[in-house]
Design an enzyme around this catalytic site. Structure first.
Site, PDB file in Angstrom:
ATOM      1  N   GLU A   1      -0.973  -2.086   5.091  1.00  0.00           N
ATOM      2  CA  GLU A   1      -0.148  -1.966   6.250  1.00  0.00           C
ATOM      3  C   GLU A   1      -0.310  -0.753   7.228  1.00  0.00           C
ATOM      4  O   GLU A   1      -0.059  -1.091   8.362  1.00  0.00           O
ATOM      5  CB  GLU A   1       1.404  -2.179   5.763  1.00  0.00           C
ATOM      6  CG  GLU A   1       2.395  -2.430   6.837  1.00  0.00           C
ATOM      7  CD  GLU A   1       2.593  -1.245   7.657  1.00  0.00           C
ATOM      8  OE1 GLU A   1       2.800  -1.225   8.952  1.00  0.00           O
ATOM      9  OE2 GLU A   1       2.929  -0.180   7.216  1.00  0.00           O
TER      10      GLU A   1
ATOM     11  N   ASP B   1       0.806  -1.184  -0.034  1.00  0.00           N
ATOM     12  CA  ASP B   1      -0.085   0.007   0.213  1.00  0.00           C
ATOM     13  C   ASP B   1       0.733   1.352  -0.170  1.00  0.00           C
ATOM     14  O   ASP B   1       1.936   1.362   0.467  1.00  0.00           O
ATOM     15  CB  ASP B   1      -1.026  -0.075   1.174  1.00  0.00           C
ATOM     16  CG  ASP B   1      -0.214  -0.107   2.539  1.00  0.00           C
ATOM     17  OD1 ASP B   1       0.636  -0.909   2.632  1.00  0.00           O
ATOM     18  OD2 ASP B   1      -0.665   0.639   3.532  1.00  0.00           O
TER      19      ASP B   1
HETATM   20 ZN   LIG Z   1       4.856   3.708   6.738  1.00  0.00          ZN
HETATM   21 ZN   LIG Z   2       6.078   0.919   5.742  1.00  0.00          ZN
END
Ligand SMILES: [Zn+2]
Ligand SMILES: [Zn+2]
Length: 393
Positions: free
Chosen positions: A137, A79
């Site tokens: 994440e 991401d």
């Molecule tokens: Zn980050």
């Molecule tokens: Zn990261």
């Protein structure tokens, strides 16, 4: 055994091209549709069993033909962030206000090359490797993948992940055993009072004064409630309240993070949250104010397993061709690989990328953030060596 270095050099231009393509086409958490499709097709082409999990997540299973054995999980995150890119790179983000400002473009590219090279040599290892390409994440997506069973069938025996890391100098590695990244709890807090005119404050309950005192009061927890040798950072990132200069506001909204790196997290985390609320409650009560406190649990602390750390240490010298390039490393940053590290012996390695010549000297999440692309091949080699050692020993 094949010549790992030589094979990586053969694929280095592909590695860089993949990273630049992801960089140019960043996608926010759970919207990694394009990235996920590229990853999934790539792994299928390598002859892997490929599954989608947690919306945009991809799992590729590579079985060694050297016989039955352990299963190693390798994780890369995909991401990007809601940041406007200002690097001026020729392959800058094509999407306004979305940028790979944390290096996850590099992680995804590295892991694809690791998967390709190990797929070329599946006769050289036992057991299996589960390549996890993780969505979201930045907002703790790991748990969604765990809940969908990524640690089972086959059951995972160990896990590794790397982060390209700008606080560490290029050519070096940050690596330590034990808790290495902090527990993070995010919170939203409302201080509730009674509105009034600023000429008659005694008839009102001033939520703004309460907010000011709360911001100050909680700062003493790190020494008066907990051992000062244990790091804790309570930070407020936003505060909103009031509408006019001469009106006492009845509500102030604050938000922030509590980060700490304490021993025995399970025992100490409830104590931290309790002490935080006690401080807010006491301050508010003294001013006749009410409050509402809500936690948004983020990440537990990331625990590096000593035997997994020693595996990486054994591979680092062969990879970098130098001795002693490993620095002790701990940080209060949060990383959702922590969720995996709480369940299986794990290691996260911080690959140094700070290099003024490569202009990769900005902090993570900065609009000028960039990685030192020369370091990606070392990340790939380190993980290939670690996988072979883990599975064959
Ligand atoms: Zn980050
Ligand atoms: Zn990261």
């Amino acid at each position: 055994m094949f010549d790992i270095k030589k094979e990586i050099l053969n694929y280095e231009s592909e590695l860089i091209a993949l990273r630049r393509d992801f960089h140019e086409n960043p996608e926010l958490g759970y919207h990694e549709f394009r990235t996920s499709k590229i990853v999934s097709d790539y792994l299928k082409n390598l002859g892997m069993e490929v599954k989608n999990v947690a919306k945009t997540g991809v799992v590729g299973l590579l079985r060694g033909t050297g016989g039955p054995g352990k299963t190693l999980l390798m994780r890369a995150d995909m991401d990007a962030l809601p940041v406007e890119e200002k690097t001026g790179l020729p392959y800058s983000s094509k999407t306004p206000n979305v940028m790979h400002a944390c290096g996850h473009d590099g992680h995804t590219a590295i892991q694809l090359i690791v998967a390709k090279i190990l797929a070329n040599h599946r006769d050289e290892f036992k057991g299996a490797i589960k390549f996890i390409f993780q969505p979201n994440e930045e907002e703790a997506g790991a748990l969604d993948m765990i809940n969908e069973g990524i640690l089972q069938s086959p059951k995972v025996d160990g896990a590794c992940a790397l982060h390209l890391w700008s606080p560490v100098k290029t050519g070096r590695i940050g690596l330590s055993s034990g808790p290495v990244l902090g527990t993070t709890e995010e919170f939203e807090l409302k201080i509730l009072g009674k509105a009034g005119h600023t000429s008659t404050p005694h008839t009102a309950k001033d939520a703004l004064l309460g907010a000011a005192k709360v911001v100050d009061a909680v700062q003493s927890l790190g020494t008066r409630e907990f051992d000062p040798l244990w790091p804790i950072a309570i930070m407020f990132g936003k505060i909103h309240g009031g509408s006019a200069r001469n009106v006492i506001t009845d509500c102030v909204e604050l938000g922030g993070t509590i980060r700490f790196l304490f021993p025995d997290e399970n025992v100490n985390k409830p104590k931290v949250l309790e002490a935080f609320e006690k401080s807010i409650r006491g301050t508010c009560e003294s001013l006749g104010l009410g409050y509402e406190l809500k936690y948004i649990p983020s990440n537990p602390s990331l625990i590096n397993d000593p035997s997994m750390v020693s595996l990486i240490r054994q591979c680092a010298e062969e990879t970098y061709g130098v001795k002693d390039n490993i620095d002790e490393f701990k940080s209060l940053a949060g990383e959702d690989f922590a969720e995996i590290s709480q369940r299986v012996p794990s290691v996260m390695t911080f690959i140094g990328i700070y290099n003024e010549a490569a202009k990769s000297c900005y902090p993570h999440h900065h609009s000028n953030f960039d990685i030192d692309e020369d370091m990606m091949k070392y990340g790939a080699e380190l993980h290939i060596r670690a996988a072979l050692k883990f599975l064959n020993n």
